[in-house]
Design a protein around this motif. Structure first.
Motif, PDB file in Angstrom:
ATOM      1  N   GLN A  83       0.727  -1.288   0.016  1.00 26.32           N
ATOM      2  CA  GLN A  83       0.087   0.025   0.030  1.00 26.32           C
ATOM      3  C   GLN A  83       0.866   1.383   0.002  1.00 26.32           C
ATOM      4  N   THR A  84       2.226   1.278   0.237  1.00 28.76           N
ATOM      5  CA  THR A  84       2.954   2.447   0.116  1.00 28.76           C
ATOM      6  C   THR A  84       3.640   2.638  -1.043  1.00 28.76           C
ATOM      7  N   GLY A  85       3.365   1.827  -2.063  1.00 30.84           N
ATOM      8  CA  GLY A  85       3.531   1.994  -3.375  1.00 30.84           C
ATOM      9  C   GLY A  85       4.937   1.428  -3.920  1.00 30.84           C
ATOM     10  N   LEU A  86       5.539   0.766  -2.938  1.00 33.78           N
ATOM     11  CA  LEU A  86       6.921  -0.332  -3.365  1.00 33.78           C
ATOM     12  C   LEU A  86       6.773  -0.906  -4.701  1.00 33.78           C
ATOM     13  N   ASP A  87       7.720  -1.217  -5.319  1.00 30.04           N
ATOM     14  CA  ASP A  87       7.645  -1.942  -6.689  1.00 30.04           C
ATOM     15  C   ASP A  87       7.910  -3.541  -6.334  1.00 30.04           C
ATOM     16  N   GLY A  88       8.560  -3.551  -4.985  1.00 29.01           N
ATOM     17  CA  GLY A  88       8.938  -4.844  -4.940  1.00 29.01           C
ATOM     18  C   GLY A  88       9.413  -5.328  -3.456  1.00 29.01           C
ATOM     19  N   VAL A  89       9.257  -6.453  -2.785  1.00 27.69           N
ATOM     20  CA  VAL A  89       9.863  -6.857  -1.419  1.00 27.69           C
ATOM     21  C   VAL A  89      10.695  -8.072  -1.513  1.00 27.69           C
ATOM     22  N   LEU A  90      12.021  -8.080  -1.204  1.00 30.39           N
ATOM     23  CA  LEU A  90      12.485  -9.211  -1.120  1.00 30.39           C
ATOM     24  C   LEU A  90      12.431  -9.722   0.700  1.00 30.39           C
TER      25      LEU A  90
END
Length: 322
Positions: A83-90
Motif C-alpha cells: 500500500q506504500t507504493g513499493l515496486d517489490g519486497v525481498l
C-alpha cells in the motif's frame, strides 16, 4: 508489488533500484511516511523502490527462548507494504547461516549483485552483517566501494503529532492496555488478527450466541476482553458456500481470553457475527480487525448472567460498528 523470497527469484533485468532494509513490524505510520517518500524519490529518478525484510524475525532465530511478539504476521506486513507504493519486497529467510555473513558479503550479494542498488536508504541506528558489525559508516564505505549512494532517514517524518516517534513498541504498549483506537492511530488502520476458523465446544450455539472460533496464526493478541470488530473471510479454502463471503466485512462481537464462567483454561478467540446466522465459516481463513475494547473477561457465576452480559455486549458492539 512483486514479492521475492530468494536471490534466485530476482529478475535479471531488475534495477537500478532504491533499497531500504528493515523488519517493518506493523508497517506503522512512521514506516509508511519513510517508504512513501522513498517511493516518490525513486520515481523521480526513474528507479524502482524495493524493501528488504526478514522472516522469521532475527530475534526469534538468535534467541528462540524469547520469541518477540510481532504486531503483524508476514502476510499482513506484505499487504501493508504494498500500500506504500513499493515496486517489490525481498523477504529473506533469516537463518543462522544468513546471519553469519560479513557486512560486505551481505551488501555485495543482496544489494549490489541481487538488487542492483543505486541508492540504499538506512536509519541512523542501522546494524547489519555478522555480529551486527556493520553500521551507517560501514554502509557509506561500501557504497563508495561498490558505487551506490547512501541516504540516512530523516526521522522528522516519523514523529507523531504528539511529538512521540511512531514505533512498533508504542503499538504494543497500546494493545496491552486494550487501547485499540490509539493503536489504530499509530498504525494508520485497525489492529488485525489472522487465523483459521476451527470447531469449538459449541457452547455458544447452545446459549444462543453461536461463534466462529479462530485459531490465530498471526497478529499480536491484545488485552483480553470483549471487543467490537470486523471479521472478513480472506480465503474460502475450498468451501463453495464461503466463496460468496470472501472480502465482505462482517460486524462482530469478539471474545478474547479465558471463559471463566464455564471454567475455561485455554485462550479462546471467538467472534459472534452480528445479525447474520448460519454462515459457512468452518476452515476458512479470516481476519479480525479489532476496533474497540468493551470490558475484561469476567466470571458471571452462571449461564443466565452470562447470556444477559453477552446480550448487552452485542448491543454495544452493534452501536460502535454502526
Amino acid at each position: 508489488m512483486q514479492v521475492w523470497h530468494s536471490l534466485a527469484e530476482l529478475p535479471r533485468d531488475l534495477g537500478p533500484s532504491v533499497v531500504t532494509i528493515g523488519n517493518f513490524d506493523g508497517v506503522h505510520r512512521g514506516h509508511q511516511a519513510v517508504l512513501e517518500r522513498m517511493v516518490a524519490d525513486a520515481r523521480a529518478r526513474g528507479q524502482v523502490a524495493i524493501a528488504v525484510t526478514f522472516d522469521p524475525h532475527p530475534k526469534a532465530v538468535h534467541d528462540p527462548a524469547h520469541q518477540p511478539e510481532l504486531v503483524t504476521g508476514v502476510v499482513d506486513r506484505l499487504e501493508r507494504l504494498a500500500q506504500t507504493g513499493l515496486d517489490g519486497v525481498l523477504v529473506i529467510d533469516y537463518t543462522l547461516e544468513f546471519a553469519s555473513q560479513t557486512a560486505e558479503e551481505f551488501v555485495r550479494a543482496y544489494l549490489v549483485e541481487g538488487l542492483r542498488a543505486a541508492c540504499v536508504v538506512v536509519g541512523h541506528d542501522t546494524r547489519f552483517g555478522r555480529g551486527n558489525a556493520g553500521d551507517v559508516d560501514t554502509m557509506r564505505t561500501l557504497g563508495e566501494q561498490y558505487g551506490f549512494a547512501v541516504e540516512v532517514i530523516d526521522d522528522a517524518c516519523a514523529v507523531s503529532e504528539s511529538g512521540r516517534r511512531w514505533s512498533s513498541t508504542w503499538v504494543r504498549e497500546l494493545l496491552e492496555k486494550g487501547d485499540l483506537p490509539s493503536a489504530a492511530e499509530v498504525l494508520g488502520r485497525p489492529h488485525r488478527l489472522r487465523g483459521r476458523v476451527v470447531h469449538g465446544d459449541k457452547l455458544g450455539r447452545e446459549i444462543g450466541f453461536p461463534t466462529a472460533n479462530i485459531d490465530v496464526s498471526a497478529g499480536m493478541i491484545p488485552r483480553h476482553g470483549v471487543y467490537a470488530g470486523w471479521l472478513t473471510v480472506v480465503d474460502a479454502r475450498g468451501s463453495a458456500g464461503a466463496e460468496a463471503l470472501v472480502g465482505e466485512r462482517l460486524p462482530a462481537a469478539v471474545s478474547l481470553g479465558l471463559n471463566y464462567t464455564v471454567g475455561g483454561t485455554d485462550l479462546r478467540v471467538e467472534a459472534f457475527i452480528i445479525d447474520r446466522t448460519g454462515l459457512p465459516l468452518y476452515d476458512t481463513e479470516v481476519t479480525l480487525d479489532l476496533v474497540k475494547w468493551r470490558r475484561p473477561m469476567l466470571d458471571f457465576g452462571g449461564l443466565d448472567a452470562l447470556v444477559a452480559a453477552l446480550t448487552e455486549d452485542v448491543e454495544w458492539c452493534r452501536s460502535v460498528l454502526a
